[in-house]
Scaffold this motif. Structure first.
Motif, PDB file in Angstrom:
ATOM      1  N   THR A  80      54.591  55.603  31.322  1.00 49.01           N
ATOM      2  CA  THR A  80      53.284  55.371  31.912  1.00 49.01           C
ATOM      3  C   THR A  80      53.378  54.503  33.064  1.00 49.01           C
ATOM      4  O   THR A  80      52.775  54.755  34.125  1.00 49.01           O
ATOM      5  CB  THR A  80      52.341  54.850  30.854  1.00 49.01           C
ATOM      6  OG1 THR A  80      52.056  55.682  29.709  1.00 49.01           O
ATOM      7  CG2 THR A  80      50.967  54.732  31.531  1.00 49.01           C
ATOM      8  N   GLU A  81      53.903  53.315  32.964  1.00 50.90           N
ATOM      9  CA  GLU A  81      54.209  52.186  33.926  1.00 50.90           C
ATOM     10  C   GLU A  81      54.828  53.037  35.014  1.00 50.90           C
ATOM     11  O   GLU A  81      54.615  52.799  36.153  1.00 50.90           O
ATOM     12  CB  GLU A  81      54.663  51.028  33.433  1.00 50.90           C
ATOM     13  CG  GLU A  81      54.628  49.953  34.416  1.00 50.90           C
ATOM     14  CD  GLU A  81      53.035  49.715  34.440  1.00 50.90           C
ATOM     15  OE1 GLU A  81      52.709  48.945  35.639  1.00 50.90           O
ATOM     16  OE2 GLU A  81      52.142  49.833  33.444  1.00 50.90           O
ATOM     17  N   ARG A 110      45.603  52.765  29.624  1.00 52.41           N
ATOM     18  CA  ARG A 110      46.036  51.853  30.678  1.00 52.41           C
ATOM     19  C   ARG A 110      44.902  52.161  31.825  1.00 52.41           C
ATOM     20  O   ARG A 110      44.749  51.173  32.640  1.00 52.41           O
ATOM     21  CB  ARG A 110      47.268  52.411  31.152  1.00 52.41           C
ATOM     22  CG  ARG A 110      47.982  51.574  32.386  1.00 52.41           C
ATOM     23  CD  ARG A 110      48.457  50.066  31.916  1.00 52.41           C
ATOM     24  NE  ARG A 110      49.231  49.504  33.151  1.00 52.41           N
ATOM     25  CZ  ARG A 110      48.684  49.112  34.165  1.00 52.41           C
ATOM     26  NH1 ARG A 110      47.330  48.911  34.193  1.00 52.41           N
ATOM     27  NH2 ARG A 110      49.206  48.534  35.248  1.00 52.41           N
ATOM     28  N   SER A 141      55.733  45.143  36.706  1.00 54.00           N
ATOM     29  CA  SER A 141      55.689  46.570  36.296  1.00 54.00           C
ATOM     30  C   SER A 141      56.985  47.067  36.245  1.00 54.00           C
ATOM     31  O   SER A 141      57.251  47.789  35.063  1.00 54.00           O
ATOM     32  CB  SER A 141      55.073  47.449  37.445  1.00 54.00           C
ATOM     33  OG  SER A 141      53.515  47.006  37.466  1.00 54.00           O
TER      34      SER A 141
END
Length: 313
Positions: free
Chosen positions: A188-189, A137, A90
């Motif tokens: 987003t991550e 996601r 990640s």
């Protein structure tokens, strides 16, 4: 038998908790706004930095400056200097998106002739792009209005760029789209990890993971590109490295954590307009009414995506 006071007590407790949530949400929105204000100066600062420095040196070197600060924060907090092994993938995604992708692509777009105001309008679609990536996601199924607003935002950007490029996309436009996509994936991550890890540690670990590449690359670029250190180039590099790449994330992530992503994230709608203001004040770019119109159209579409997704969630 319940007394009158005992019946009222739960109501008072609930009211108190509601007030505390509102206060926390308000503080979160204020903190997020500080982060947006910091990010809004990134593009003018990049232009300043490139008045003497190679665009790759600016894009990669800013990460090394931020790394120094990040390591200092980790040491002061007595936190581990390396992220958990389970999250390395990640953090690599975040690094590719916000440490490498966005700075490199946006810097090259500005170096290739895109004005700061033009870039601000295109990058203004970032909140909507981030929402789309987050939906994909997380496997969410938002309402049709979400996708309609996203499509209208993309259409607004397409019309704007085509009108400025003589009916076709320029290389700078394609670079800005790549920058937009990179940031959306990285944000987003990062937002996913901030559910369990403080935001400042998330960006710190992303910089640490990227360090095996950013440190040697910065050294090599500094030796081979003949940098010219002027007041403008140094101040621009310092801003992008210390503020844009690191310090701005502290109030930004704290604001999202306190105020909620859906509510506090709305403050990012002001970023394109703030960047347009900096472009006029700091760079002397001409005031263009059509750019303002395009920015407002994007703002409306992005606001719609944020609202429709928040309602569904």
């Amino acid at each position: 038998m319940r007394t009158k006071s005992s019946a009222i007590a739960p109501t008072k407790v609930a009211s108190s908790r509601s007030t505390e949530r509102l206060d926390s949400a308000g503080l979160g929105t204020a903190l997020a706004a500080v982060g947006v204000l910091a990010f809004s100066g990134s593009m003018p600062a990049t232009v300043y930095a490139m008045r003497g420095l190679d665009p790759f040196l600016v894009a990669i070197g800013r990460a090394v400056l931020a790394l120094v600060v990040a390591l200092g924060f980790l040491l002061i907090a007595r936190a581990p200097l390396l992220p958990p092994r389970r999250d390395l993938g990640s953090y690599a995604v975040i690094a590719l998106g916000v440490v490498f992708g966005f700075p490199v692509f946006s810097g090259l777009a500005l170096y290739g002739g895109a004005s700061t105001s033009h870039s601000a309008v295109v990058i203004g679609l970032l909140p909507a792009a981030t929402a789309v990536v987050a939906v994909l996601r997380a496997g969410e199924r938002p309402r049709a209005a979400f996708w309609l607003a996203s499509a209208l935002g993309a259409s607004s950007i397409t019309v704007f760029t085509l009108s400025r490029g003589g009916g076709h996309f320029t290389t700078a436009d394609l670079l800005l789209v790549l920058a937009l996509g990179s940031a959306a994936v990285g944000y987003t991550e990062g937002a996913r990890l901030t559910r369990t890890t403080p935001g400042w540690r998330v960006i710190s670990y992303a910089l640490v993971v990227a360090a095996p590449l950013t440190v040697p690359l910065t050294g090599w670029l500094a030796l081979t590109t003949q940098p010219v250190f002027t007041g403008e180039s140094v101040s621009g590099l310092l801003y992008t490295g210390l503020v844009s790449m690191y310090l701005g994330f502290i109030p930004w992530y704290a604001g999202l954590a306190r105020g909620g992503i859906a509510r506090a994230g709305q403050t990012q709608l002001a970023q394109p307009l703030l960047t347009l203001a900096w472009a006029v004040l700091l760079l002397g770019e001409p005031f263009d009414p059509w750019t303002i119109v395009a920015a407002m159209a994007v703002l409306v579409c992005v606001a719609a995506t944020q609202r429709t997704r928040a309602i569904r969630a």
